[in-house]
Write a protein that holds these residues in place. Structure first.
Motif, PDB file in Angstrom:
ATOM      1  N   GLU A  79       0.709  -1.244   0.134  1.00  0.00           N
ATOM      2  CA  GLU A  79      -0.367  -0.114  -0.080  1.00  0.00           C
ATOM      3  C   GLU A  79       1.280   1.497  -0.063  1.00  0.00           C
ATOM      4  O   GLU A  79       0.371   2.408  -0.674  1.00  0.00           O
ATOM      5  N   GLU A  80       2.029   1.527   0.877  1.00  0.00           N
ATOM      6  CA  GLU A  80       3.059   2.580   0.701  1.00  0.00           C
ATOM      7  C   GLU A  80       3.517   2.535  -0.278  1.00  0.00           C
ATOM      8  O   GLU A  80       4.138   3.794  -0.775  1.00  0.00           O
ATOM      9  N   SER A  81       4.186   2.074  -1.132  1.00  0.00           N
ATOM     10  CA  SER A  81       4.927   1.942  -2.771  1.00  0.00           C
ATOM     11  C   SER A  81       3.339   2.387  -3.370  1.00  0.00           C
ATOM     12  O   SER A  81       3.886   2.890  -3.785  1.00  0.00           O
ATOM     13  N   ILE A  82       1.738   1.735  -2.848  1.00  0.00           N
ATOM     14  CA  ILE A  82       1.417   2.295  -4.352  1.00  0.00           C
ATOM     15  C   ILE A  82       0.791   3.098  -4.507  1.00  0.00           C
ATOM     16  O   ILE A  82       1.186   4.175  -5.589  1.00  0.00           O
ATOM     17  N   ILE A  83       0.788   4.334  -3.070  1.00  0.00           N
ATOM     18  CA  ILE A  83       0.656   5.034  -2.549  1.00  0.00           C
ATOM     19  C   ILE A  83       1.314   6.301  -2.861  1.00  0.00           C
ATOM     20  O   ILE A  83       1.022   7.557  -3.572  1.00  0.00           O
TER      21      ILE A  83
END
Length: 540
Positions: free
Chosen positions: A480-484
């Motif tokens: 999630e952090e990477s996608i955001i």
């Protein structure tokens, strides 16, 4: 009709917070633009040694003093060739925009030879194609101030060469359409760049510095073994007296720019069109400077688009179309600096009723020949069972169908969010708006980063449930952090403008003036009569 009464308290904490955030973004925008000017200016001493006028001064000398100049693509190539925000230089080694020369509205394009000798960047070709298309659509004489080292052979990619031919095709189309093209040859224009003067209707060559050749002396030596001299190969003097490429020989840069101004004046261009009628108008009742505090810098914070309209349109007076139907889509008729227009804005996602209303509104604007201004601030079309069954696809498609086919001028502003198919229905980049500008707080993309991250997490959870396993929560959080981060980096107005997905980023407080200039440009083009020919002007 009753005038919309603003509910904004300009002394409130929220207003001051919004204003501080927006002005910080505007300051960042100006700092980036100044970065290119400062870098170019470092070579002013070199220009002086050559008896040349620096690129930014060339623009100033060409334009009519005191008249407006709408700069375009000032952030092009930002974060493209150099991904470091601290060092990336915007502008794509070009200075371009719409301005007045001897009272004629023209497209101006100057190679910024103060930066890497004007060599092309990754984004230079998209900018060139963009301004050529604007010149053709708006019937603007195109003036190119040439001094360019051409393509970077060390970074050669075959696609750039193959697509680059469109620059010369467009010059041929402009000429055939009856739109004059002009070059002032301030310095070298070699290899493919030699066709810039070759494909232009008028060429002004500057003595001693102007040069156009398919191959310079070094390449000729490497290719044929011939010992040649650059001036004999392609100097302005030779082209003026031997090859016939140059029509007018200038003593220096200043003289060349004076000839260009004189030529534009002698075209009697404005005799072929009528000045756009501008009705008397009153300024908005609310100060447009307040836009810096009215509009939240964070697109996730809602606000009423009517607060923008009342600070944008003449007399703060607008007539709303179907205000009680599809209420989150706001359609109005108004005028900006005396130019009648229609505007559409968003107070949230677009629902089926809003899409149907917008489609009808666009068709009525087309019938009445009213330009449409799109104020983008939407996360997209509504989703879910209720909206699917209400015909969201059908009504959203009607809206996209209408915006694709209306024949009136379309001017788009990204003023907040512009996500998903909502961007399409609101005349995003792919829908060929006549002009498209962004505010520095704007965010565009297929969806927001957090939404994309949640979607992928849910996909992983469904897959795990089907496999009757437990999802790796730590891995999902990292994902999630990477996608955001990936989505958020690309949604910034500075990032997308660097990739030439608009015509420029503007200060919100300049919006009224920019829109009036764009409306007037579009209206003038509609009233102009051209004298087309079959093949463009052939060089004799």
């Amino acid at each position: 009709m009753p005038v919309f009464k603003s509910l904004i308290a300009t002394g409130s904490d929220s207003f001051q917070k919004n204003r501080a955030a927006m002005l910080a973004l505007v300051e960042e925008l100006r700092a980036l633009e100044d970065r290119a000017v400062a870098l170019s200016s470092k070579r002013n001493a070199t220009f002086a040694q050559r008896n040349q006028v620096p690129p930014h001064e060339r623009i100033a000398r060409l334009l009519d003093p005191g008249m407006p100049f709408l700069q375009l693509h000032s952030l092009a190539n930002y974060l493209v060739d150099d991904p470091d925000p601290a060092t990336s230089v915007p502008g794509a080694s070009m200075i371009c925009g719409v301005g007045f020369v001897r009272g004629v509205r023209c497209m101006i394009w100057a190679d910024d030879s103060g930066i890497r000798a004007g060599a092309y960047t990754t984004s230079s070709l998209p900018v060139i194609l963009s301004i050529q298309e604007i010149a053709r659509r708006q019937k603007l004489p195109l003036i190119h101030l040439v001094e360019c080292a051409g393509a970077n052979l060390m970074g050669y990619i075959v696609e750039g060469w193959a697509r680059g031919g469109a620059m010369f095709r467009n010059l041929a189309h402009l000429s055939a359409d009856g739109v004059p093209t002009m070059v002032v040859l301030h310095g070298p224009s070699t290899a493919g760049g030699a066709y810039m003067p070759g494909m232009s209707d008028y060429v002004i060559g500057v003595k001693e510095n102007g040069l156009a050749a398919l191959a310079g002396a070094a390449l000729v030596k490497a290719a044929t073994g011939e010992e040649a001299n650059d001036r004999d190969l392609g100097g302005s003097e030779m082209h003026a007296s031997v090859s016939g490429l140059v029509e007018y020989l200038a003593n220096d840069d200043a003289h060349g720019l004076a000839i260009a101004r004189d030529l534009v004046g002698r075209l009697d261009w404005n005799a072929r069109g009528e000045a756009p009628a501008r009705r008397p108008y009153a300024p908005p009742l609310y100060d447009i400077d307040e836009l810096a505090g009215v509009i939240p810098a964070d697109h996730k914070t809602p606000y009423d688009v009517r607060e923008l309209l009342t600070r944008l349109v003449d007399g703060s007076d607008f007539e709303e179309f179907k205000p009680r139907f599809g209420v989150s889509t706001v359609c109005v008729q108004a005028s900006i600096m005396g130019h009648a227009c229609a505007l559409i804005g968003n107070n949230g996602p677009i629902d089926p009723n809003g899409a149907a209303k917008a489609a009808q509104f666009f068709q009525l604007c087309d019938q009445a020949d009213l330009p449409i201004i799109f104020l983008n601030n939407t996360t997209g079309y509504m989703v879910g069972t209720e909206y699917e069954q209400a015909g969201m696809i059908k009504h959203g498609s009607k809206m996209i169908q209408a915006v694709s086919n209306v024949r009136v001028p379309k001017i788009t502003l990204y003023i907040g969010a512009s996500f998903g198919a909502g961007n399409y229905g609101m005349c995003g980049y792919a829908y060929d708006p006549d002009f498209l500008f962004a505010w520095p707080n704007a965010s565009t993309g297929v969806m927001g980063g957090e939404q994309a991250a949640r979607t992928m997490t849910q996909v992983a959870e469904v897959a795990a449930a089907r496999a009757r396993t437990q999802p790796d929560r730590e891995k999902l959080r990292a994902q999630e952090e990477s996608i955001i981060a990936h989505f958020s980096r690309q949604e910034s107005a500075f990032y997308t403008s660097g990739r030439v997905l608009d015509h420029g980023v503007i200060d919100p407080r300049d919006t009224r003036r920019v829109l009036a200039f764009a409306l007037e440009t579009c209206r003038e083009s509609r009233l102009r009569r051209l004298q087309p020919n079959s093949f463009g002007v052939a060089r004799m």
